[in-house]
Design a protein around this motif. Sequence first.
Motif, PDB file in Angstrom:
ATOM      1  N   PRO A  96       0.810  -1.229   0.000  1.00  0.00           N
ATOM      2  CA  PRO A  96       0.000   0.000   0.000  1.00  0.00           C
ATOM      3  C   PRO A  96       0.836   1.270   0.000  1.00  0.00           C
ATOM      4  O   PRO A  96       0.300   2.357  -0.227  1.00  0.00           O
ATOM      5  CB  PRO A  96      -0.833  -0.125   1.281  1.00  0.00           C
ATOM      6  N   ALA A  97       2.132   1.145   0.238  1.00  0.00           N
ATOM      7  CA  ALA A  97       2.996   2.331   0.176  1.00  0.00           C
ATOM      8  C   ALA A  97       3.101   2.856  -1.251  1.00  0.00           C
ATOM      9  O   ALA A  97       3.325   4.052  -1.458  1.00  0.00           O
ATOM     10  CB  ALA A  97       4.385   2.004   0.709  1.00  0.00           C
ATOM     11  N   ASN A  98       2.937   1.972  -2.245  1.00  0.00           N
ATOM     12  CA  ASN A  98       2.983   2.390  -3.645  1.00  0.00           C
ATOM     13  C   ASN A  98       1.590   2.863  -4.055  1.00  0.00           C
ATOM     14  O   ASN A  98       0.664   2.078  -4.153  1.00  0.00           O
ATOM     15  CB  ASN A  98       3.431   1.239  -4.544  1.00  0.00           C
ATOM     16  N   ARG A  99       1.461   4.148  -4.308  1.00  0.00           N
ATOM     17  CA  ARG A  99       0.146   4.701  -4.627  1.00  0.00           C
ATOM     18  C   ARG A  99      -0.169   4.635  -6.122  1.00  0.00           C
ATOM     19  O   ARG A  99      -1.322   4.765  -6.522  1.00  0.00           O
ATOM     20  CB  ARG A  99       0.078   6.155  -4.152  1.00  0.00           C
ATOM     21  N   PHE A 100       0.851   4.460  -6.957  1.00  0.00           N
ATOM     22  CA  PHE A 100       0.655   4.385  -8.407  1.00  0.00           C
ATOM     23  C   PHE A 100       1.647   3.367  -8.955  1.00  0.00           C
ATOM     24  O   PHE A 100       2.847   3.477  -8.717  1.00  0.00           O
ATOM     25  CB  PHE A 100       0.893   5.758  -9.037  1.00  0.00           C
ATOM     26  N   VAL A 101       1.144   2.363  -9.674  1.00  0.00           N
ATOM     27  CA  VAL A 101       2.014   1.343 -10.264  1.00  0.00           C
ATOM     28  C   VAL A 101       1.740   1.300 -11.759  1.00  0.00           C
ATOM     29  O   VAL A 101       0.605   1.089 -12.194  1.00  0.00           O
ATOM     30  CB  VAL A 101       1.781  -0.040  -9.638  1.00  0.00           C
ATOM     31  N   MET A 102       2.789   1.513 -12.531  1.00  0.00           N
ATOM     32  CA  MET A 102       2.678   1.496 -13.989  1.00  0.00           C
ATOM     33  C   MET A 102       3.245   0.196 -14.528  1.00  0.00           C
ATOM     34  O   MET A 102       4.405  -0.145 -14.258  1.00  0.00           O
ATOM     35  CB  MET A 102       3.419   2.688 -14.585  1.00  0.00           C
ATOM     36  N   LEU A 103       2.437  -0.540 -15.277  1.00  0.00           N
ATOM     37  CA  LEU A 103       2.856  -1.786 -15.910  1.00  0.00           C
ATOM     38  C   LEU A 103       2.985  -1.498 -17.406  1.00  0.00           C
ATOM     39  O   LEU A 103       2.034  -1.647 -18.180  1.00  0.00           O
ATOM     40  CB  LEU A 103       1.839  -2.894 -15.621  1.00  0.00           C
ATOM     41  N   ASP A 104       4.172  -1.059 -17.784  1.00  0.00           N
ATOM     42  CA  ASP A 104       4.404  -0.546 -19.132  1.00  0.00           C
ATOM     43  C   ASP A 104       4.524  -1.687 -20.133  1.00  0.00           C
ATOM     44  O   ASP A 104       5.360  -2.580 -19.969  1.00  0.00           O
ATOM     45  CB  ASP A 104       5.672   0.312 -19.132  1.00  0.00           C
ATOM     46  N   GLU A 105       3.691  -1.656 -21.168  1.00  0.00           N
ATOM     47  CA  GLU A 105       3.654  -2.642 -22.249  1.00  0.00           C
ATOM     48  C   GLU A 105       3.189  -4.019 -21.793  1.00  0.00           C
ATOM     49  O   GLU A 105       3.404  -5.007 -22.505  1.00  0.00           O
ATOM     50  CB  GLU A 105       5.021  -2.744 -22.951  1.00  0.00           C
ATOM     51  N   ILE A 106       2.519  -4.097 -20.664  1.00  0.00           N
ATOM     52  CA  ILE A 106       2.007  -5.402 -20.234  1.00  0.00           C
ATOM     53  C   ILE A 106       0.950  -5.921 -21.201  1.00  0.00           C
ATOM     54  O   ILE A 106       0.765  -7.134 -21.352  1.00  0.00           O
ATOM     55  CB  ILE A 106       1.452  -5.355 -18.793  1.00  0.00           C
ATOM     56  N   ASN A 107       0.259  -5.009 -21.892  1.00  0.00           N
ATOM     57  CA  ASN A 107      -0.764  -5.466 -22.844  1.00  0.00           C
ATOM     58  C   ASN A 107      -0.172  -6.294 -23.976  1.00  0.00           C
ATOM     59  O   ASN A 107      -0.847  -7.169 -24.530  1.00  0.00           O
ATOM     60  CB  ASN A 107      -1.528  -4.269 -23.425  1.00  0.00           C
ATOM     61  N   ILE A 108       1.092  -6.040 -24.323  1.00  0.00           N
ATOM     62  CA  ILE A 108       1.752  -6.850 -25.356  1.00  0.00           C
ATOM     63  C   ILE A 108       1.975  -8.268 -24.835  1.00  0.00           C
ATOM     64  O   ILE A 108       1.745  -9.249 -25.534  1.00  0.00           O
ATOM     65  CB  ILE A 108       3.096  -6.225 -25.779  1.00  0.00           C
ATOM     66  N   ARG A 136      -0.613  -1.538 -26.846  1.00  0.00           N
ATOM     67  CA  ARG A 136      -1.704  -1.677 -27.814  1.00  0.00           C
ATOM     68  C   ARG A 136      -2.410  -3.018 -27.677  1.00  0.00           C
ATOM     69  O   ARG A 136      -1.913  -3.926 -27.020  1.00  0.00           O
ATOM     70  CB  ARG A 136      -1.183  -1.487 -29.244  1.00  0.00           C
ATOM     71  N   ASN A 137      -3.597  -3.101 -28.281  1.00  0.00           N
ATOM     72  CA  ASN A 137      -4.389  -4.342 -28.308  1.00  0.00           C
ATOM     73  C   ASN A 137      -4.740  -4.864 -26.922  1.00  0.00           C
ATOM     74  O   ASN A 137      -4.610  -6.060 -26.635  1.00  0.00           O
ATOM     75  CB  ASN A 137      -3.666  -5.439 -29.101  1.00  0.00           C
TER      76      ASN A 137
END
Length: 204
Positions: A126-138, A169-170
């Motif tokens: 919970p200390a991480n308020r924003f987590v970005m999963l970059d290109e996980i959609n690929i 994308r996708n």
Amino acid sequence: MSDLDHNARHTEKMKKIKAARDRLMATKTEEKGLIIVHTGPGKGKSSSGFGMIMRCIAHEMPVAVVQFIKGAMATGERAFLEEHFADEVKFHVSGEGFTWETQDRERDIAKAQAGWELAKELIRDPANRFVMLDEINIALRNDYLDIDDVVDFLLSEKPEMTHVLLTGRNAKPELIEAADLVTEMTLLKHPFRDGIKAQAGVEF
């Protein structure tokens, strides 16, 4: 109509719009951590996400990033964050490059799954308020990860006030359905079609 009359009509119109907007905003009182998806063929999915990270830093909200697929590529965002905001942003690289470069599906799958395990740890914290999963959609599109596992985790285990952004994308329909905010980037024109390579500062 004189400029004076035109300006007076404009002022009255804006007053009505403001009153309506104020009434609408008065009903928006809830807060929650959002599941956000940036998808589509256009440029700007990751760039927009890194813009959100700048906002989080300004609001003193701890951030974590896991880069899937293109992680081997040197980018301005990564260099900037690691050099200037290493305490505010935990930056992790999971992928080793685009799939046509690695040409090793088993290794790509192993890297993607290791990245997802790390992402789950970061999201659960919970200390991480924003987590970005970059290109996980690929990775999801290529079935390196199970879409049901990802969606189920986000809906059942993500802390209430944590925002999670998934780019690429996708995006799969299941993810779009589960998300709170989905933006599709549309490609209208790209210099690559005219023989121009990716430009530093614009695309990486």
